[in-house]
Design an enzyme around this catalytic site. Structure first.
Site, short mmCIF file in Angstrom:
data_model
loop_
_atom_site.label_atom_id
_atom_site.label_comp_id
_atom_site.label_asym_id
_atom_site.label_seq_id
_atom_site.Cartn_x
_atom_site.Cartn_y
_atom_site.Cartn_z
N ASN A 74 -37.92 41.87 -107.89
CA ASN A 74 -39.10 42.72 -108.09
C ASN A 74 -39.91 42.32 -109.31
O ASN A 74 -41.09 42.66 -109.41
CB ASN A 74 -38.67 44.18 -108.22
N LYS A 84 -40.83 62.89 -118.64
CA LYS A 84 -41.67 63.92 -118.04
C LYS A 84 -41.05 65.29 -118.25
O LYS A 84 -39.83 65.44 -118.26
CB LYS A 84 -41.86 63.66 -116.54
N LYS A 137 -37.54 50.56 -108.52
CA LYS A 137 -36.19 50.80 -109.04
C LYS A 137 -35.17 50.20 -108.09
O LYS A 137 -35.37 50.11 -106.88
CB LYS A 137 -35.95 52.30 -109.25
N SER A 138 -34.06 49.76 -108.67
CA SER A 138 -32.94 49.24 -107.91
C SER A 138 -31.74 49.18 -108.84
O SER A 138 -31.89 49.04 -110.05
CB SER A 138 -33.24 47.84 -107.35
N VAL A 139 -30.55 49.28 -108.28
CA VAL A 139 -29.34 49.08 -109.07
C VAL A 139 -28.70 47.73 -108.74
O VAL A 139 -27.65 47.39 -109.28
CB VAL A 139 -28.32 50.21 -108.84
N ARG A 192 -32.04 42.28 -106.79
CA ARG A 192 -33.28 42.96 -106.40
C ARG A 192 -34.14 43.29 -107.62
O ARG A 192 -35.36 43.20 -107.58
CB ARG A 192 -32.94 44.23 -105.63
N ASP A 223 -39.32 54.10 -116.95
CA ASP A 223 -39.87 55.40 -116.56
C ASP A 223 -38.73 56.33 -116.17
O ASP A 223 -38.01 56.07 -115.20
CB ASP A 223 -40.83 55.24 -115.38
N HIS A 269 -44.74 66.81 -115.18
CA HIS A 269 -44.20 66.19 -113.97
C HIS A 269 -44.90 66.65 -112.70
O HIS A 269 -45.19 65.83 -111.81
CB HIS A 269 -42.69 66.47 -113.88
N TYR A 276 -34.55 63.81 -113.78
CA TYR A 276 -33.68 62.78 -113.22
C TYR A 276 -32.25 62.88 -113.74
O TYR A 276 -31.34 62.29 -113.16
CB TYR A 276 -34.21 61.38 -113.52
#
Length: 279
Positions: free
Chosen positions: A241, A76, A231-233, A237, A46, A109, A51
């Protein structure tokens, strides 16, 4: 590989119920984050023009080695392009930045109630959908009265409504409207930017089940029927998730988490948010 359940949208399009979000991930980090997510098993990404990382998402999908048809990608419309022709141009720009010939899902959006009429924008999305360049179209951050306005001016029902949802903002009224009208509900900010992770109700359930608070919260979303994309970098993690399909919350667990609702937003109120980017 863990099987991710899919939901069928009103137009027959299949969408993975768990995805990976790239909101607030800097462009320089996005390519690797998306590659990590796809390697972990995610098949739904997504993003949004707002962004600033569509190019990196497209690069990661191509470099993953997966077929384009195996990865569901959403983007979006940015807030500065609600006029009909501007929306068509912005969509074409998103496709170009992603390097794709089509999007699986394209959303308005924000409704921007103080700026123009989003029904004109919706007609542009209808044209995009008719062209086949978006497999499905929908909206984001729309409340029931916004959706009613669309219903008065178009026979095309949004396939999706992406809204802020988490245990402190359960959005039961919007979800009920969506369900009654065949609109799938997606949840952004699913863990309230981490605010719910220390909640004693959620932590106690996690301790009993041997799960992290994030896993418990994401599982709550899944069992409610929401489409969710944490979300995570951090690779660990990202993988954590993803591991939410080998346990279940009891009805009492579900009710206890839902009862945490206190109408607390982490993001803007769609009825007052009118921000547009500087050109």
């Amino acid at each position: 590989m863990t099987h991710i359940p899919s939901l069928t949208l009103s137009n027959g399009t299949s969408i993975p119920q768990l995805g990976f979000g790239v909101f607030q991930i800097p462009p320089d980090d996005t390519r690797q984050a998306v590659l990590t997510a796809l390697e972990s098993g995610y098949r739904h990404i997504d993003t949004a023009e707002m962004y600033g990382n569509e190019k990196e998402v497209g690069t990661a999908v191509r470099e993953s080695g997966l077929a384009r048809g195996d990865v569901f990608v959403t983007s979006k419309l940015n807030n500065g392009y609600h006029a009909h022709d501007a929306a068509l141009t912005a969509f074409a720009r998103s496709l170009d930045d992603l390097g794709f010939s089509y999007l699986d899902l394209f959303l308005i959006h924000w409704p921007l109630p103080g700026i123009g009429d989003f029904t004109e924008t919706w007609h542009a999305l209808e044209e995009i959908y008719a062209s086949g360049r978006a497999k499905a179209i929908g909206v984001s951050n729309f409340n029931p009265h916004h959706l009613e306005r669309l219903a008065q001016t178009s026979s095309t029902v949004p396939a999706v409504n992406q809204i802020e949802i988490h245990p402190y903002l359960t959005q039961d009224d919007v979800r009920a409207y969506d369900t009654a009208h065949g609109i799938a509900t997606e949840a952004w900010s699913p863990i309230a930017q981490g605010k719910v992770l220390a909640d004693p109700v959620i932590t106690s359930i996690g301790e009993r089940l041997g799960r992290t608070p994030a896993q418990v919260t994401l599982r709550w979303h899944i069992q409610r029927g929401d489409i969710v994309f944490p979300k995570s970098v951090t690779p660990a993690r990202v993988a954590e998730n993803f591991r939410i399909f080998d346990f279940d919350l009891t009805p009492d667990d579900m009710a206890a988490i839902t009862a945490l609702d206190r109408g607390e937003r982490t993001g803007p109120d769609p009825d007052t948010f009118n921000w547009v980017p500087d050109d």
